[in-house]
Design a protein around this motif. Sequence first.
Motif, PDB file in Angstrom:
ATOM      1  N   LEU A 122      36.383   1.204  61.277  1.00  0.00           N
ATOM      2  CA  LEU A 122      36.946  -0.132  61.454  1.00  0.00           C
ATOM      3  C   LEU A 122      36.345  -0.814  62.671  1.00  0.00           C
ATOM      4  O   LEU A 122      35.994  -2.011  62.630  1.00  0.00           O
ATOM      5  CB  LEU A 122      38.474  -0.045  61.599  1.00  0.00           C
ATOM      6  CG  LEU A 122      39.263   0.458  60.388  1.00  0.00           C
ATOM      7  CD1 LEU A 122      40.738   0.584  60.739  1.00  0.00           C
ATOM      8  CD2 LEU A 122      39.070  -0.473  59.205  1.00  0.00           C
ATOM      9  N   GLN A 123      36.198  -0.068  63.755  1.00  0.00           N
ATOM     10  CA  GLN A 123      35.657  -0.641  64.980  1.00  0.00           C
ATOM     11  C   GLN A 123      34.195  -1.035  64.808  1.00  0.00           C
ATOM     12  O   GLN A 123      33.770  -2.110  65.251  1.00  0.00           O
ATOM     13  CB  GLN A 123      35.819   0.366  66.114  1.00  0.00           C
ATOM     14  CG  GLN A 123      37.258   0.680  66.450  1.00  0.00           C
ATOM     15  CD  GLN A 123      37.384   1.839  67.426  1.00  0.00           C
ATOM     16  OE1 GLN A 123      36.487   2.667  67.558  1.00  0.00           O
ATOM     17  NE2 GLN A 123      38.503   1.895  68.116  1.00  0.00           N
ATOM     18  N   VAL A 124      33.408  -0.178  64.172  1.00  0.00           N
ATOM     19  CA  VAL A 124      31.973  -0.447  64.019  1.00  0.00           C
ATOM     20  C   VAL A 124      31.737  -1.656  63.127  1.00  0.00           C
ATOM     21  O   VAL A 124      30.921  -2.542  63.454  1.00  0.00           O
ATOM     22  CB  VAL A 124      31.247   0.793  63.457  1.00  0.00           C
ATOM     23  CG1 VAL A 124      29.815   0.428  63.064  1.00  0.00           C
ATOM     24  CG2 VAL A 124      31.233   1.912  64.482  1.00  0.00           C
ATOM     25  N   TYR A 125      32.436  -1.733  62.009  1.00  0.00           N
ATOM     26  CA  TYR A 125      32.216  -2.866  61.107  1.00  0.00           C
ATOM     27  C   TYR A 125      32.717  -4.170  61.720  1.00  0.00           C
ATOM     28  O   TYR A 125      32.151  -5.245  61.456  1.00  0.00           O
ATOM     29  CB  TYR A 125      32.874  -2.604  59.756  1.00  0.00           C
ATOM     30  CG  TYR A 125      31.975  -1.851  58.809  1.00  0.00           C
ATOM     31  CD1 TYR A 125      30.929  -2.499  58.159  1.00  0.00           C
ATOM     32  CD2 TYR A 125      32.145  -0.487  58.581  1.00  0.00           C
ATOM     33  CE1 TYR A 125      30.086  -1.810  57.290  1.00  0.00           C
ATOM     34  CE2 TYR A 125      31.305   0.212  57.724  1.00  0.00           C
ATOM     35  CZ  TYR A 125      30.283  -0.456  57.080  1.00  0.00           C
ATOM     36  OH  TYR A 125      29.438   0.224  56.234  1.00  0.00           O
ATOM     37  N   ALA A 126      33.762  -4.096  62.535  1.00  0.00           N
ATOM     38  CA  ALA A 126      34.198  -5.299  63.251  1.00  0.00           C
ATOM     39  C   ALA A 126      33.114  -5.746  64.233  1.00  0.00           C
ATOM     40  O   ALA A 126      32.824  -6.944  64.353  1.00  0.00           O
ATOM     41  CB  ALA A 126      35.506  -5.022  63.990  1.00  0.00           C
ATOM     42  N   PHE A 127      32.499  -4.791  64.912  1.00  0.00           N
ATOM     43  CA  PHE A 127      31.409  -5.119  65.837  1.00  0.00           C
ATOM     44  C   PHE A 127      30.205  -5.697  65.095  1.00  0.00           C
ATOM     45  O   PHE A 127      29.609  -6.691  65.535  1.00  0.00           O
ATOM     46  CB  PHE A 127      30.996  -3.865  66.610  1.00  0.00           C
ATOM     47  CG  PHE A 127      29.715  -4.024  67.378  1.00  0.00           C
ATOM     48  CD1 PHE A 127      29.656  -4.824  68.505  1.00  0.00           C
ATOM     49  CD2 PHE A 127      28.558  -3.375  66.959  1.00  0.00           C
ATOM     50  CE1 PHE A 127      28.472  -4.987  69.202  1.00  0.00           C
ATOM     51  CE2 PHE A 127      27.371  -3.517  67.655  1.00  0.00           C
ATOM     52  CZ  PHE A 127      27.329  -4.335  68.782  1.00  0.00           C
ATOM     53  N   LEU A 128      29.844  -5.106  63.966  1.00  0.00           N
ATOM     54  CA  LEU A 128      28.722  -5.624  63.180  1.00  0.00           C
ATOM     55  C   LEU A 128      29.014  -7.033  62.679  1.00  0.00           C
ATOM     56  O   LEU A 128      28.112  -7.884  62.607  1.00  0.00           O
ATOM     57  CB  LEU A 128      28.428  -4.690  62.008  1.00  0.00           C
ATOM     58  CG  LEU A 128      27.788  -3.344  62.349  1.00  0.00           C
ATOM     59  CD1 LEU A 128      27.681  -2.464  61.106  1.00  0.00           C
ATOM     60  CD2 LEU A 128      26.406  -3.536  62.982  1.00  0.00           C
ATOM     61  N   VAL A 146      24.713   2.043  55.474  1.00  0.00           N
ATOM     62  CA  VAL A 146      25.061   2.624  56.770  1.00  0.00           C
ATOM     63  C   VAL A 146      26.403   3.351  56.732  1.00  0.00           C
ATOM     64  O   VAL A 146      26.691   4.161  57.628  1.00  0.00           O
ATOM     65  CB  VAL A 146      25.091   1.519  57.852  1.00  0.00           C
ATOM     66  CG1 VAL A 146      26.377   0.702  57.790  1.00  0.00           C
ATOM     67  CG2 VAL A 146      24.911   2.113  59.248  1.00  0.00           C
ATOM     68  N   LEU A 147      27.209   3.114  55.706  1.00  0.00           N
ATOM     69  CA  LEU A 147      28.537   3.736  55.656  1.00  0.00           C
ATOM     70  C   LEU A 147      28.469   5.265  55.692  1.00  0.00           C
ATOM     71  O   LEU A 147      29.132   5.890  56.545  1.00  0.00           O
ATOM     72  CB  LEU A 147      29.301   3.248  54.423  1.00  0.00           C
ATOM     73  CG  LEU A 147      30.689   3.856  54.231  1.00  0.00           C
ATOM     74  CD1 LEU A 147      31.584   3.559  55.423  1.00  0.00           C
ATOM     75  CD2 LEU A 147      31.328   3.326  52.940  1.00  0.00           C
ATOM     76  N   PRO A 148      27.713   5.938  54.799  1.00  0.00           N
ATOM     77  CA  PRO A 148      27.647   7.406  54.903  1.00  0.00           C
ATOM     78  C   PRO A 148      27.039   7.886  56.210  1.00  0.00           C
ATOM     79  O   PRO A 148      27.422   8.941  56.723  1.00  0.00           O
ATOM     80  CB  PRO A 148      26.789   7.813  53.695  1.00  0.00           C
ATOM     81  CG  PRO A 148      26.064   6.587  53.285  1.00  0.00           C
ATOM     82  CD  PRO A 148      26.950   5.446  53.632  1.00  0.00           C
ATOM     83  N   ALA A 149      26.097   7.115  56.770  1.00  0.00           N
ATOM     84  CA  ALA A 149      25.520   7.492  58.059  1.00  0.00           C
ATOM     85  C   ALA A 149      26.576   7.432  59.155  1.00  0.00           C
ATOM     86  O   ALA A 149      26.636   8.307  60.037  1.00  0.00           O
ATOM     87  CB  ALA A 149      24.340   6.582  58.397  1.00  0.00           C
TER      88      ALA A 149
END
Length: 263
Positions: A122-128, A146-149
Amino acid sequence: MNAWLIALHAIVLREAMRFLQNRGRFLSALVRPLVWLVIFAAGFRAALGLSITPPYQTYITYEVYIVPGLCAMIQLFNGMQSSLSLVYDQEMGSMRLLLTSPRPRWWLLFCKLMAGVAVSLLQVYAFLGIAALMGIKMPAMGYVYVLPALVLSGLMLGALGLLISSTIRQLENFAGVMNFVIFPMFFLSTALYPLWKMAEASRLLRDICAVNPFTHAVELIRFALYAQFNGWALLWVGTGAVAFFLLALLGYDPARGLMRRKG
């Protein structure tokens, strides 16, 4: 199998509720990488020129280069914060209660690990998303690839935090240990500069960066954002995730690790 999924659902839900009730944690997770992206990148844009290296097909700005490293940084800090909650649970006794569940200890710790990974996603996709609004966009399919990574790198960094939490006896000692792990891993990696740039300054530092597991987590995310596969990084991250998790299991073994020492 249903009982195992119930345990997974309960632990993930508990961690999600704890995260949603603490808005400061979510904001701090976004402010930290955004400060690096806006201020640090602006200051070093001219000083750190970047050549065309995979996965990039052309010259890129420094802001574009550091986005994968900042995504990994979010997961690194989240892994450490999740381990901090484990230390708190140990002091309060809830961790001991959790580990007395009829489910296997390795599954309960894996559920705790997956809960931390879910929060970090959640944090990473919000940042992206914020980076995209600032004009730093990746290929459209990169956000899917990038999700599985992110899941695998989150498992590795979360397992590292799990391992660290198994060695901490008191909550007060955690901050020093966390800083001792986070900052060397972050700065001695390709999060802020490529390996060839580090080699210009010191061959030894370049070799240290090359064996740093965090470097390979960054590169796995970097290639995935451009819908490319990095098998070497995948091997390193997968091996690190398994190794850290197995060592954490030993740390939480009542006959060998933390529970015996506290007893």
